[in-house]
Scaffold this motif. Structure first.
Motif, PDB file in Angstrom:
ATOM      1  N   LEU A 184       0.882  -1.163   0.000  1.00 27.03           N
ATOM      2  CA  LEU A 184       0.000   0.000   0.000  1.00 27.03           C
ATOM      3  C   LEU A 184       0.920   1.212   0.000  1.00 27.03           C
ATOM      4  N   ASP A 185       0.508   2.285  -0.659  1.00 30.35           N
ATOM      5  CA  ASP A 185       1.323   3.506  -0.627  1.00 30.35           C
ATOM      6  C   ASP A 185       1.471   3.990   0.807  1.00 30.35           C
ATOM      7  N   THR A 206      -1.686   5.463   2.072  1.00 25.44           N
ATOM      8  CA  THR A 206      -2.908   4.659   2.030  1.00 25.44           C
ATOM      9  C   THR A 206      -3.036   3.941   3.369  1.00 25.44           C
ATOM     10  N   ARG A 217       0.263   2.265  -7.311  1.00 24.88           N
ATOM     11  CA  ARG A 217      -0.554   3.484  -7.175  1.00 24.88           C
ATOM     12  C   ARG A 217      -1.778   3.468  -8.102  1.00 24.88           C
ATOM     13  N   GLN A 218      -2.311   2.282  -8.316  1.00 24.74           N
ATOM     14  CA  GLN A 218      -3.332   2.128  -9.355  1.00 24.74           C
ATOM     15  C   GLN A 218      -4.559   3.015  -9.170  1.00 24.74           C
ATOM     16  N   VAL A 219      -5.122   3.011  -7.959  1.00 25.92           N
ATOM     17  CA  VAL A 219      -6.370   3.777  -7.776  1.00 25.92           C
ATOM     18  C   VAL A 219      -6.089   5.271  -7.942  1.00 25.92           C
ATOM     19  N   ARG A 220      -4.995   5.736  -7.336  1.00 22.86           N
ATOM     20  CA  ARG A 220      -4.667   7.166  -7.461  1.00 22.86           C
ATOM     21  C   ARG A 220      -4.458   7.539  -8.932  1.00 22.86           C
ATOM     22  N   LEU A 231      -7.339   7.341   0.896  1.00 27.48           N
ATOM     23  CA  LEU A 231      -7.528   6.021   0.278  1.00 27.48           C
ATOM     24  C   LEU A 231      -7.330   4.964   1.352  1.00 27.48           C
TER      25      LEU A 231
HETATM   26  N1  URA Z   1      -3.931   2.047  -5.290  1.00 30.33           N
HETATM   27  C1  URA Z   1      -3.225   3.141  -4.939  1.00 30.33           C
HETATM   28  O1  URA Z   1      -3.220   4.139  -5.671  1.00 30.33           O
HETATM   29  N2  URA Z   1      -2.529   3.105  -3.800  1.00 30.33           N
HETATM   30  C2  URA Z   1      -2.515   2.048  -2.965  1.00 30.33           C
HETATM   31  O2  URA Z   1      -1.868   2.084  -1.928  1.00 30.33           O
HETATM   32  C3  URA Z   1      -3.264   0.915  -3.337  1.00 30.33           C
HETATM   33  C4  URA Z   1      -3.968   0.943  -4.514  1.00 30.33           C
END
Ligand code: URA
Length: 244
Positions: free
Chosen positions: A108-109, A112, A192-195, A208
Motif C-alpha cells: 500500500l502507498d 494509504t 498506485r493504481q487507484v490514485r 484512500l
Molecule cells: N492504489 C493506490 O493508488 N494506492 C494504494 O496504496 C493501493 C492501490
C-alpha cells in the motif's frame, strides 16, 4: 522423507514470496550445496541439502505459518526495512512478531491506510499477488467532487495508464464511511493504481483505504492494530483467490 522441489521448499521456508524466490533462482542467486541452482524443480532433501539465497543460509526446518491482519496507518511504509529510517510495518508490530520474518503481501502507498496482510507463507502471498488469480481488492476513496456518469463508466471499463489499460473495475458512490465518498473494486495491483486511475480523469485522491482483499474484510480493526487470522479465515482467503 520425499525430496521436494526447490521453489516449493523455499516458499515453504518462508524466506520470501514465491515470485521473488523464482526471480532469485532465475538470476543465479540461489545455491544448493554450493552450486548455483537452475531448475525450480530441483529435488531437495530437507535432511541433507543446504540452500543459500543471496548468500544467506535458509533454515529448512518447517516453521509455523503466521498470518496477520494489520490496519496500516498513514505515513507507514509497507516494507520491513527502510534505509532512510522511516516508519515501516515492522515498527508497529507487537515485538513477539518481529523475529518471525513476516513480510507484507503486496503493498500500500505510504499514505494509504487499511487492510495489509503480513505472513511468512509464500504460497498464500503468491495467490494473492499474482495477476493470474485476479484477487479482488476493495478500496474506499475520497475525492473533493462527484464523478460524472461517463467518468464512472471509464473507470469501470478500464483507463489507459502508462503500463497498459486497467481491467474492469466496480465503482459505487457511498455515504456510510465519511470522508470517503466512493468504493472501487479492482482485480490488479499496479503501483498506485487507484490514485493513477482517478488522476487520469483529473481527480486527486485525498484519502484512500483498503477494506477488503479476496473475501477477507478489515472490519472494525482500529488503525495501527493487528490481529492473527484464524485457520478458517486463511482457508477462506486462499479459496477466494483461485484461478478456476
Ligand atoms: N492504489 C493506490 O493508488 N494506492 C494504494 O496504496 C493501493 C492501490
Amino acid at each position: 522423507m520425499l525430496p521436494k522441489p526447490l521453489l516449493k521448499t523455499l516458499t515453504e521456508a518462508g524466506v520470501g514470496s514465491r515470485r521473488r524466490l523464482a526471480d532469485a533462482i532465475r538470476n543465479g542467486r540461489v545455491r544448493v550445496n554450493g552450486v548455483v541452482a537452475e531448475d525450480f524443480r530441483q529435488p531437495i532433501d530437507l535432511r541433507k541439502d543446504s540452500i543459500l539465497v543471496n548468500g544467506v543460509l535458509v533454515n529448512l526446518k518447517p516453521q509455523k505459518s503466521v498470518y496477520l491482519l494489520l490496519n496500516k496507518p498513514k505515513g507507514c511504509l509497507s516494507t520491513t526495512s527502510d534505509d532512510r529510517g522511516r516508519m515501516t510495518v515492522l515498527d508497529i508490530l507487537p515485538s513477539k512478531y518481529r523475529s518471525l520474518r513476516l513480510y507484507p503481501v503486496g503493498r500500500l502507498d505510504k499514505n494509504t491506510t487499511g487492510l495489509l496482510l503480513l505472513t511468512n507463507d509464500g504460497e498464500l502471498t503468491y495467490r494473492l499477488t499474482h495477476p493470474k488469480f485476479e484477487c479482488e481488492k476493495e478500496y474506499l476513496f475520497y475525492i473533493n467532487s462527484i464523478l460524472k456518469a461517463n467518468e464512472k463508466m471509464r473507470l469501470q471499463q478500464g483507463v489507459k495508464l502508462e503500463d497498459g489499460k486497467t481491467s474492469p473495475a466496480r465503482v459505487r458512490r457511498i455515504a456510510s464511511s465519511p470522508p470517503f465518498n466512493y468504493s472501487i473494486t479492482i482485480r490488479e495491483g499496479k503501483k498506485r493504481q487507484v490514485r493513477l486511475m482517478l488522476a487520469h480523469l483529473g481527480h486527486r485522491v485525498l484519502a484512500l483505504k483498503r477494506i477488503r482483499e479476496g473475501d477477507l474484510i478489515l472490519g472494525d480493526l482500529q488503525e495501527r492494530k493487528v490481529r492473527e487470522l484464524n485457520p478458517k479465515e486463511v482457508r477462506i482467503l486462499m479459496n477466494s483467490c483461485s484461478d478456476g
